[in-house]
Design a protein around this motif. Structure first.
Motif, short mmCIF file in Angstrom:
data_model
loop_
_atom_site.label_atom_id
_atom_site.label_comp_id
_atom_site.label_asym_id
_atom_site.label_seq_id
_atom_site.Cartn_x
_atom_site.Cartn_y
_atom_site.Cartn_z
N UNK A 1 -54.78 -3.04 1.93
CA UNK A 1 -55.75 -2.55 2.91
C UNK A 1 -55.11 -1.49 3.80
N UNK A 2 -53.83 -1.72 4.22
CA UNK A 2 -53.13 -0.77 5.05
C UNK A 2 -53.33 -1.01 6.52
N UNK A 3 -52.76 -0.13 7.32
CA UNK A 3 -52.90 -0.25 8.77
C UNK A 3 -54.18 0.40 9.26
N UNK B 1 -50.13 7.08 11.99
CA UNK B 1 -48.90 6.88 11.22
C UNK B 1 -47.67 7.20 12.06
N UNK B 2 -46.64 6.39 11.91
CA UNK B 2 -45.34 6.69 12.50
C UNK B 2 -44.57 7.58 11.54
N UNK C 1 -57.30 5.22 3.10
CA UNK C 1 -56.33 4.19 3.50
C UNK C 1 -55.08 4.87 4.06
N UNK C 2 -54.50 4.25 5.09
CA UNK C 2 -53.20 4.68 5.61
C UNK C 2 -52.27 3.47 5.64
N UNK C 3 -51.01 3.67 5.27
CA UNK C 3 -50.03 2.60 5.15
C UNK C 3 -48.77 2.94 5.94
N UNK C 4 -48.15 1.95 6.56
CA UNK C 4 -46.90 2.16 7.29
C UNK C 4 -45.69 1.84 6.43
#
Length: 835
Positions: free
Chosen positions: A643-645, A688-689, A816-819
């Motif tokens: 799912x991601x952040x 996102x970092x 979707x965005x992921x860390x």
């Protein structure tokens, strides 16, 4: 480049405290290796009363007014092979425009006067206009003591004529030559009359960019951009000397530090069964056959380096019948260029077996008064002195070949030279000019293979003239075979412009990035360098060629310009530490015409930065970029699952995103999606970092796929987006990108078709990865650490140069965005899920 050469502290315009080097006069020839035997003889002079007058350049250098008909580059022009008797033929010649098919004007006075060896377009020539074809005429007298015809021959030498030349002595054609950057000579003994004045006529043709000939940055008319005024006709010294019937024609000198010797070949003409004796003052000696490779021992040699540019005198005698029949003086430095892994395992450049970062300045070699020809030898040396004083230890001679004395001063001052081959026009070289380009390239290497300062050959720049990747690789391999003792950089700026891509050949991977620096990573057998970066500019009233100009980024004043330079060079240290680059080349030593990105104005009158700070950061780079590398921290594990952040299905709802402009819901890949054409979606904060690992995924359908960039997902940085999941219009392919770095898909996408894209940032491997429809599609080195986020995550546009750009013309779904960096298996699962 670490020593200060004849420096003094001055306060320049704008109240910037800068380091300038005094112009001064040359030291005597006898104080330099290889020149002890030279006793120059002045050429016969045609006075200004005979019709020559200097033109007026738009801006003048400190040396412009010092040029007169009696002192037009009077120095001995061939420092690595000197003879005691010679005569300079520079000075005022007759000049006239030549028509196609026109008869040689033997015995006829031409109507204009030109000062040789300044190209006719230059103010110093006195002509100051271009002609496609031209005549030069003068007379000379052979000194009686030369005894030409009784065992001696008369050699006539041309340093360079751009581009095609025919030479006539007393009405008889004695030679022809094609090529604007290499010297040529001819034995004119048979064309001489018994005594008295001898007539010398030169015909030259230079069509510049109307043909496929190598031209570097010359153009018939400046575009007020990165190309400049052309230089036609005679542009290096013309001279003559008597030589024996059997004589030395050239020397080939190759030092081997690891072998403790100097390889020497003495090339000769006019005799058979000859031998040579070579003696290095303070070193060894050797006697052997002429025209063969000999080994001169140099045990415990004092090594040449930028910190200690020590040169050995060399005397060479040609022996026949038990006696010396010819003798020349020369010199060499003991140094060896190579590569070795640093402490971090990345391959780097070595000098004399030790890793040494090459911090170089880009040098175009143009002058506002003499164009391709420096007004004086002091001027020629001055640019290199400034490089040294500013803490550089290397110079990239950019798509131009200089007169021999330039390389002599680089040898003497201690500057490593990356030597470019002058490019043809920016498009592919026409088929019927390709052999000529290759011939001139190999001649450039042959003529310059003994200079201590030259450490690398660069056949191509940014794809200019390149016609195929395979041929670029072949050419680089052939240059390496011709000169195995130096690095070969097959393609400077292989990531840029007209490049056909990396051939894999040569010793170097070279990226350009403005403002940069570029950050390629070395491979197993090739070092990596930043071939061009920087380009910060400043306008300086009354010191600009066109009264205006531009750079890659203009600054308001000298303190800001200096700060930008220092910060940019700090990033060079980061690129060296994290990525393993072995060299960086900053653009450039001086402004040139409309390019205002120099340390100095084009007229060399004003320094535009605080050069003490320039020197300090350059020396810090050389000291710090020692191959020790950096320990890349392991990123945190990140949020598990697919799912991601952040997840925006865009199924009839924007969720936490804010639409900006037109962003309607339409039929999507799964349910509904958002159509964008000038509008975009803003997350309102950085999701996102970017200082750690991350991934971005979306389904996208393009409405057009042309030469325009389109961004699907990005995150705003201070000037540019931190990353771009995009369609690259320059490549017409999908990409995961940083500014200047792209992991590209292999093929152009189809309009109107849904694609699943995933972009991955992997900090440990130092790369960007792109996946298309669940499969790996492209990888790019991206080893530079990123800063913490500063701007919002956005969908449907990017940011570049401080501006919102690259708006998506299409439909986006399931973002979707992921860390963390997703694995290949996870990406395949995400694609299969349809989400």
């Amino acid at each position: 480049m670490k020593t200060h050469v004849r420096g003094r502290w001055l306060l320049a315009a704008g109240s910037a405290s800068v380091l300038l080097l005094s112009v001064g006069s040359s030291a005597s020839a006898s104080s330099f290796p290889g020149l002890a035997s030279v006793t120059p003889q002045p050429a016969p002079v045609i006075q200004a009363a005979d019709g020559w007058h200097a033109g007026i350049p738009p801006i003048a250098t400190p040396w412009t007014g010092k040029v007169t008909p009696s002192n037009a580059l009077p120095e001995y022009p061939r420092p690595q092979m000197t003879r005691s008797r010679w005569q300079n033929l520079n000075g005022v010649w007759e000049f006239g425009k030549a028509a196609v098919g026109e008869a040689v004007p033997a015995g006829k006075t031409l109507g204009e006067r030109v000062l040789v060896p300044y190209p006719i377009e230059s103010a110093l020539s006195g002509i100051q206009r271009h002609e496609d074809r031209m005549w030069y005429r003068r007379t000379f007298t052979v000194p009686a003591g030369w005894k030409v015809g009784s065992g001696n021959r008369l050699q006539l030498h041309f340093g360079a004529v751009d581009y095609d030349a025919k030479v006539f002595v007393n009405g008889a054609q004695v030679t022809t030559h094609r090529g604007g950057y290499d010297g040529f000579d001819v034995d004119v003994t048979g064309a001489l009359t018994a005594s008295g004045p001898q007539e010398l006529i030169v015909w030259a043709e230079d069509l510049t960019d109307a043909t496929g000939q190598p031209i570097g940055k010359q153009r018939r008319s400046s575009d007020h951009g990165i190309f400049y005024q052309g230089s036609s006709g005679i542009w290096r010294t013309v001279w003559m000397e008597p030589v024996p019937a059997a004589s030395i024609t050239s020397l080939q000198l190759t030092p081997s530090v690891s072998g403790g010797n100097l390889k020497i070949k003495v090339n000769t003409a006019g005799g058979t069964g000859l031998s040579v004796r070579a003696v290095a003052r303070g070193g060894g000696s050797v006697v052997g056959a002429a025209d063969t490779l000999l080994t001169l021992p140099m045990p415990h040699a004092r090594l040449w380096s930028p910190d200690n540019p020590y040169l050995y005198d060399l005397s060479v005698d040609l022996l026949g019948g038990g006696k010396t029949i010819d003798a020349v003086g020369s010199y060499f430095g003991m140094r060896e260029i190579g590569t070795a892994p640093g402490a971090d395992g990345k391959l780097r450049i070595t000098l004399n077996g030790k890793i040494l970062f090459n911090m170089a300045n880009l040098d175009q070699g143009f002058w506002p008064d003499g164009l391709y020809t420096a007004p004086t030898d002091d001027a020629l040396k001055w640019d290199l002195e400034q490089d040294k004083a500013m803490g550089f230890n290397a110079v990239r001679k950019h798509i131009k070949v200089e007169p021999d004395r330039w390389y002599y001063w680089a040898d003497k001052l201690g500057l490593m030279v990356w030597q470019d081959m002058p490019a043809a026009n920016t498009g592919p070289i026409p088929l019927d000019w390709r052999a000529q380009f290759e011939s001139e390239l190999h001649e450039m290497v042959r003529e310059h293979q003994s200079w201590t300062s030259i450490v690398a050959w660069v056949p191509f720049n940014e794809g200019w003239g390149e016609w195929s990747r395979d041929d670029t690789g072949r050419i680089a391999t052939e240059v390496k075979a011709q000169d195995p003792s130096r690095l070969v950089n097959a393609h400077s700026g292989v990531n840029c412009c007209n490049s056909h891509g990396d051939s894999g050949a040569g010793d170097v991977i070279d990226f350009h990035q403005y403002l940069g620096p570029a950050s390629p990573a070395p491979s197993g057998n090739r070092i990596a360098i930043d071939g061009e970066h920087g380009g910060f500019g400043l306008k300086t009233s009354n010191h600009m060629w066109f009264g205006d100009g531009q750079a890659y980024e203009m600054e308001p004043d000298s303190p800001t310009l200096t700060s930008k330079y220092v910060a940019n060079q700090e990033a060079v240290i980061t690129s060296a530490t994290y990525c393993g680059i072995s060299a960086a080349i900053y653009t450039q030593i001086t402004d040139v015409e409309a390019e205002l990105n120099g340390f100095f104005t084009y007229d060399r009158q004003v320094a535009k930065m605080d050069l003490r700070k320039v020197r300090a950061i350059n020396q810090k780079i050389i000291k710090t970029a020692d191959g020790s590398g950096a320990n890349v921290p392991q990123p945190p594990a990140g949020t598990p699952g697919l799912t991601g952040i952040a997840f925006w299905p865009l199924d009839g709802s924007y969720g936490t995103l804010k639409p900006v402009g037109d962003a309607p819901f339409v039929a999507g890949h799964s349910g509904q999606a958002v159509a964008l054409n000038g509008g975009y979606l803003d997350a309102g904060s950085p999701v996102l970092n970017t200082a750690s690992d991350y991934s971005a995924a979306a389904w996208v359908k393009l409405d057009k796929a042309d030469g325009a960039f389109q961004t699907i997902i990005s995150q705003d940085g201070p000037t540019n987006s931190d990353f771009y999941l995009q369609y690259s219009g320059a490549d017409q392919r999908f990409a995961m990108s940083f500014a200047g770095v792209r992991a590209l898909a292999p093929a152009k996408p189809e309009v109107g078709r849904w694609y699943h894209l995933v972009g991955v940032r992997d900090t440990v491997k130092g790369e960007l990865r792109l996946y298309v429809d669940g499969q790996p599609a492209g990888t790019a080195s991206a080893c530079m650490p990123q800063a913490a986020p500063t701007g919002n995550t956005v969908i449907g546009r990017g940011k570049y140069g401080g501006n919102q750009v690259d708006f998506l013309d299409g439909t986006v779904d399931q973002v979707h965005l992921y860390d963390r960096a997703l694995t290949a298996d996870e990406i395949a699962q995400l694609y299969s899920s349809g989400q």
